[in-house]
Design a protein around this motif. Structure first.
Motif, PDB file in Angstrom:
ATOM      1  N   GLY A 133       0.826  -1.282  -0.040  1.00 34.15           N
ATOM      2  CA  GLY A 133       0.057   0.033   0.089  1.00 34.15           C
ATOM      3  C   GLY A 133       0.878   1.308   0.015  1.00 34.15           C
ATOM      4  N   GLU A 134       1.972   1.411   0.709  1.00 33.18           N
ATOM      5  CA  GLU A 134       2.807   2.289   0.947  1.00 33.18           C
ATOM      6  C   GLU A 134       3.433   2.607  -0.393  1.00 33.18           C
ATOM      7  OE1 GLU A 134       5.516   1.653   4.004  1.00 33.18           O
ATOM      8  OE2 GLU A 134       3.878   1.925   5.662  1.00 33.18           O
ATOM      9  N   LEU A 135       3.823   1.542  -1.164  1.00 31.17           N
ATOM     10  CA  LEU A 135       4.633   1.478  -2.555  1.00 31.17           C
ATOM     11  C   LEU A 135       3.862   2.252  -3.526  1.00 31.17           C
ATOM     12  CD1 LEU A 135       6.806  -1.563  -2.641  1.00 31.17           C
ATOM     13  CD2 LEU A 135       7.427   1.046  -2.960  1.00 31.17           C
ATOM     14  N   LEU A 136       2.545   1.653  -3.667  1.00 28.83           N
ATOM     15  CA  LEU A 136       1.395   2.108  -4.655  1.00 28.83           C
ATOM     16  C   LEU A 136       1.118   3.830  -4.358  1.00 28.83           C
ATOM     17  CD1 LEU A 136      -1.034  -0.696  -4.921  1.00 28.83           C
ATOM     18  CD2 LEU A 136       0.700  -0.019  -6.671  1.00 28.83           C
ATOM     19  N   ALA A 137       0.871   3.943  -3.235  1.00 24.34           N
ATOM     20  CA  ALA A 137       0.927   5.212  -2.809  1.00 24.34           C
ATOM     21  C   ALA A 137       1.903   6.348  -3.219  1.00 24.34           C
ATOM     22  CB  ALA A 137       0.243   5.485  -1.055  1.00 24.34           C
ATOM     23  N   GLN A 138       3.088   5.865  -2.975  1.00 22.57           N
ATOM     24  CA  GLN A 138       4.291   6.589  -3.391  1.00 22.57           C
ATOM     25  C   GLN A 138       4.569   6.855  -4.763  1.00 22.57           C
ATOM     26  OE1 GLN A 138       7.354   5.019  -0.579  1.00 22.57           O
ATOM     27  NE2 GLN A 138       7.683   7.051  -0.317  1.00 22.57           N
ATOM     28  N   LEU A 139       4.156   5.508  -5.564  1.00 27.62           N
ATOM     29  CA  LEU A 139       4.312   5.661  -6.939  1.00 27.62           C
ATOM     30  C   LEU A 139       3.068   6.327  -7.532  1.00 27.62           C
ATOM     31  CD1 LEU A 139       5.481   1.911  -7.337  1.00 27.62           C
ATOM     32  CD2 LEU A 139       6.701   3.733  -7.747  1.00 27.62           C
ATOM     33  N   ASP A 140       1.798   5.929  -7.238  1.00 30.49           N
ATOM     34  CA  ASP A 140       0.671   6.790  -7.620  1.00 30.49           C
ATOM     35  C   ASP A 140       0.815   8.113  -7.314  1.00 30.49           C
ATOM     36  OD1 ASP A 140       0.044   4.339  -9.146  1.00 30.49           O
ATOM     37  OD2 ASP A 140      -1.417   3.717  -7.670  1.00 30.49           O
ATOM     38  N   ASP A 141       0.913   8.649  -6.157  1.00 30.84           N
ATOM     39  CA  ASP A 141       0.625   9.974  -5.541  1.00 30.84           C
ATOM     40  C   ASP A 141       1.819  10.923  -5.738  1.00 30.84           C
ATOM     41  OD1 ASP A 141      -1.911   8.967  -5.303  1.00 30.84           O
ATOM     42  OD2 ASP A 141      -1.654   8.597  -3.458  1.00 30.84           O
ATOM     43  N   TYR A 142       3.131  10.234  -5.937  1.00 36.94           N
ATOM     44  CA  TYR A 142       4.052  11.018  -5.848  1.00 36.94           C
ATOM     45  C   TYR A 142       5.197  11.020  -7.275  1.00 36.94           C
ATOM     46  CZ  TYR A 142       8.367  13.499  -4.985  1.00 36.94           C
ATOM     47  OH  TYR A 142       9.563  14.372  -4.994  1.00 36.94           O
ATOM     48  N   LEU A 143       5.764   9.762  -7.232  1.00 35.85           N
ATOM     49  CA  LEU A 143       6.871   9.534  -8.029  1.00 35.85           C
ATOM     50  C   LEU A 143       6.323   9.752  -9.745  1.00 35.85           C
ATOM     51  CD1 LEU A 143       9.844   9.174  -8.218  1.00 35.85           C
ATOM     52  CD2 LEU A 143       9.350   6.562  -8.231  1.00 35.85           C
ATOM     53  N   VAL A 144       5.308   8.873 -10.020  1.00 32.10           N
ATOM     54  CA  VAL A 144       4.846   9.053 -11.207  1.00 32.10           C
ATOM     55  C   VAL A 144       4.360  10.425 -11.568  1.00 32.10           C
ATOM     56  CG1 VAL A 144       3.357   8.282 -12.983  1.00 32.10           C
ATOM     57  CG2 VAL A 144       4.544   6.448 -11.505  1.00 32.10           C
ATOM     58  N   PRO A 145       3.516  11.106 -10.898  1.00 32.71           N
ATOM     59  CA  PRO A 145       3.181  12.491 -11.311  1.00 32.71           C
ATOM     60  C   PRO A 145       4.337  13.494 -11.421  1.00 32.71           C
ATOM     61  CG  PRO A 145       1.522  11.572  -9.589  1.00 32.71           C
ATOM     62  CD  PRO A 145       2.665  10.463  -9.724  1.00 32.71           C
ATOM     63  N   ALA A 203      -1.117   8.744   6.398  1.00 31.63           N
ATOM     64  CA  ALA A 203       0.084   8.172   5.748  1.00 31.63           C
ATOM     65  C   ALA A 203       0.177   8.338   4.220  1.00 31.63           C
ATOM     66  CB  ALA A 203       0.150   6.556   5.912  1.00 31.63           C
ATOM     67  N   ARG A 204      -0.966   8.023   3.558  1.00 25.04           N
ATOM     68  CA  ARG A 204      -0.963   8.041   2.090  1.00 25.04           C
ATOM     69  C   ARG A 204      -0.597   9.683   1.868  1.00 25.04           C
ATOM     70  NH1 ARG A 204      -5.768   7.237  -2.381  1.00 25.04           N
ATOM     71  NH2 ARG A 204      -4.549   8.165  -4.023  1.00 25.04           N
ATOM     72  N   LEU A 205      -1.313  10.543   2.215  1.00 23.28           N
ATOM     73  CA  LEU A 205      -1.269  12.027   1.826  1.00 23.28           C
ATOM     74  C   LEU A 205       0.407  12.307   2.095  1.00 23.28           C
ATOM     75  CD1 LEU A 205      -4.219  13.522   3.370  1.00 23.28           C
ATOM     76  CD2 LEU A 205      -3.770  13.071   0.846  1.00 23.28           C
ATOM     77  N   ILE A 206       0.998  11.863   3.224  1.00 19.28           N
ATOM     78  CA  ILE A 206       2.509  12.268   3.299  1.00 19.28           C
ATOM     79  C   ILE A 206       3.182  11.509   2.326  1.00 19.28           C
ATOM     80  CG2 ILE A 206       4.494  11.665   4.870  1.00 19.28           C
ATOM     81  CD1 ILE A 206       2.471  12.058   7.351  1.00 19.28           C
ATOM     82  N   SER A 207       2.874  10.320   1.763  1.00 20.43           N
ATOM     83  CA  SER A 207       3.608   9.739   0.738  1.00 20.43           C
ATOM     84  C   SER A 207       3.535  10.470  -0.717  1.00 20.43           C
ATOM     85  CB  SER A 207       3.263   8.227   0.611  1.00 20.43           C
ATOM     86  OG  SER A 207       3.399   7.556   1.665  1.00 20.43           O
ATOM     87  N   ALA A 208       2.636  11.637  -0.758  1.00 12.10           N
ATOM     88  CA  ALA A 208       2.512  12.070  -1.862  1.00 12.10           C
ATOM     89  C   ALA A 208       3.290  13.706  -1.889  1.00 12.10           C
ATOM     90  CB  ALA A 208       0.989  12.319  -2.120  1.00 12.10           C
ATOM     91  N   ALA A 209       3.963  13.619  -0.973  1.00 10.54           N
ATOM     92  CA  ALA A 209       4.551  14.944  -0.690  1.00 10.54           C
ATOM     93  C   ALA A 209       6.098  15.198  -1.071  1.00 10.54           C
ATOM     94  CB  ALA A 209       4.746  15.132   0.775  1.00 10.54           C
TER      95      ALA A 209
END
Length: 578
Positions: A54-66, A217-223
């Protein structure tokens, strides 16, 4: 991973992230493999694996790829921390007006609030980041009361400003009107914030509501930048330090705020907090201290501008200075990518553990049914079906028992043998599964009694076998009638004799001799061969169908051996492209 790109903010030069298509394709492949990973079996490491996924998907979808697709998008600073740490008051004070509801007592549902410059609104009104959170906003009346007109919302990719008209709206206050079932993100605009910077006030990381903790936790992963807020009384608590250690592990761009520090102990608390950070390897992290003031209690109060001026200046510099901005983004992006070297193999190992458990559970079913299948064949060779009531009918045939009655008794005995085999196989499966933690998965629990029992399914199958066998007997009777004088033998009697010979073992030897006398030796041999093959097919079909019914819940879990290799291959390709 750094390249020169177009001007952003007030700088004449900017360094931005590598956006090569090959790298994006490799990251997308990693994302797809991570999304495909499944951990349904309750093994020891499964909860951690699901959380990591879940953390990986959040970081990839919400941060790294965008971020890689839009390196020129505003810098997103997410403000996180424990309940009562003063996050909302801090955000309000940075913006200069109340945009996020403050106070220690939180409502049951907490809506995260994102604030950006009006010119940057389009970056956050669509699906670029956090695509499954509905954007909502409602203009308030100038006096602070709620407008009487309806709220505006943007679901996912609806672009535009959703009812915000011109820069004059930056001074208007906004309030969401979410549907009870929707997860929403409230989007605010403020001309006080510099272009290129957005603030996001996240729910409490220690919220009593589990969904809020997950969302935080997900929002922080998007930062791009993690702003961790704690207080003078809680800076040593476990929850904020867990986040700080995670930020260090991912090498994220991080800043900490020590809030609500009584002026009498500012120096001492700051020194102790700094020592803890240094001990944790975070001594170089920018640290800001906000004194305890009457406005710190919340209730909509704003801290004096001087109290948050150093933090505001630091964030503004990160947003408007090209090199500082690039370093902040690149560090967080690199940290996420670097963390994959350890996290992906860990995920792959958890996938392998799931598959190994699946193999053991599957083997227990297959072995149990294979053993029972062999036992059924052994019982048939021994004449086990021709026993009890069936043997009684055979001994009284044909004097006191008709062919139809004998067939009924044989079919019932064969059905009982198969039903006992299925029951025994299931008991062996249950015994083996009791030793397997994975078998405790909810999906594998025995369901309520089915409308149709195994005995009913087996009874239907053996009656079908009887009907086909009777058709074979009729074929041989017609063939025999053409070669003999007189009336042809009774087809039902021929079927009863061949069934007795197939199911009776040595006890049924006389049935074979009687059959040869009725339809000839060659006809009897042909019928026995056809009937034997038919019996074998039906045995395989019946036991195979029951085995597949037991395996169906396992198959539905979709745990494949390829998943582990695909995760490692995707990581290898990404490392090559980097």
């Amino acid at each position: 991973m750094l390249h020169k790109a177009a001007k952003v903010g007030h700088s004449s030069r900017v360094v931005t992230l590598d956006v090569r298509p090959q790298l994006l394709d490799a990251i997308t492949a990693v994302r797809d493999r991570v999304a495909a990973a499944r951990f349904p079996l309750p093994l020891a490491g499964a909860p951690r694996a699901r959380a990591n996924r879940g953390e990986l998907l959040a970081q990839l979808d919400d941060y790294l790829v965008p971020r890689l697709r839009a390196p020129e998008a505003p810098l997103l600073a997410v403000v996180g921390g424990s309940t009562g740490a003063g996050k909302s008051t801090l955000v309000n004070s940075l913006v200069g007006r109340v945009v996020s509801e403050a106070g220690v007592l939180r409502p049951t549902t907490r809506t995260p609030v994102l604030v950006c410059h009006p010119d940057d609104h389009h970056w956050f009104s669509g699906m670029r980041v956090l695509p499954d959170l509905t954007r909502v906003w409602v203009p308030k009346q100038a006096d602070g009361g709620h407008g009487s007109h309806g709220g505006h919302s943007s679901h996912g990719g609806h672009g535009g400003h959703g009812g915000l008209e011109g820069e004059g709206e930056e001074e208007g206050d906004l309030e969401p009107v979410p549907d009870a079932e929707e997860r929403v993100l409230r989007v605010e605009t403020s001309g006080v914030l510099p272009r290129g910077l957005a603030l996001l006030d996240a729910p409490d990381i220690d919220s009593l509501v589990a969904e809020n903790r997950v969302l935080a936790a997900r929002l922080i992963s998007a930062a791009d930048v993690w702003v961790m807020v704690t207080t003078a009384s809680r800076y040593a608590d476990a929850v904020p330090w867990r986040l700080l250690r995670t930020a260090k592990e991912y090498d994220a761009s991080l800043v900490t705020v020590l809030d609500r520090v009584p002026h009498q102990v500012v120096a001492e608390v700051s020194r102790q907090y700094g020592a803890l950070l240094a001990k944790a390897g975070l001594g170089e992290v920018p640290r800001f201290t906000v004194p305890e003031l009457p406005e710190s209690t919340g209730n909509g109060g704003l801290l004096p501008a001087t109290a948050v001026a150093p933090l505001r200046a630091w964030l503004t510099h990160r947003a408007q200075d090209a090199d500082a901005r690039a370093r902040a983004m690149a560090r967080t992006a690199r940290g996420t990518l670097d963390s994959l070297r350890a996290r992906m193999p860990e995920l792959a190992a958890a996938v392998a553990a799931q598959h190994s458990a699946m193999v053991r559970l599957t083997s227990a079913v297959e072995d149990a049914y294979e053993n029972e299948h062999a036992r059924v064949l052994e019982r048939l060779q021994e004449g086990g079906v021709l026993s009890g009531n069936a043997l009684k009918h055979w001994r009284s045939y044909p004097a006191d028992c008709g062919a139809g009655e004998l067939l009924d008794a044989l079919v019932e005995s064969l059905g009982s043998l198969l039903a006992c085999a299925v029951t025994a196989a299931d008991e062996r499966v249950d015994e083996a599964w009791r030793r397997e933690p994975g078998a405790r998965a909810t999906e594998l629990r025995r369901q309520d009694p089915e409308p149709e029992t195994a005995e009913q399914r087996i009874g239907l199958a053996v009656r079908r076998w009887r009907r086909v066998l009777e058709e074979y007997a009729e074929d041989e009777v017609r063939t025999a009638a053409q070669a003999m004088d007189g009336s042809p033998p009774d087809a039902e009697a021929v079927a009863a004799l061949v069934a007795t010979g197939l199911l009776g073992g040595r006890r049924g030897k006389a049935a074979g001799e009687n059959l040869a006398e009725r339809i000839g030796a060659q006809g009897a041999l042909r019928l026995r061969d056809r009937g034997g093959k038919l019996l074998s097919e039906y045995l395989d079909t019946v036991l195979g169908a029951e085995r597949e019914r037991r395996l169906a819940p396992l198959d539905a879990l979709d745990i494949t051996p390829e998943s582990q290799a695909e995760l490692i291959a995707a990581l290898s390709l990404l490392q090559k492209e980097r």
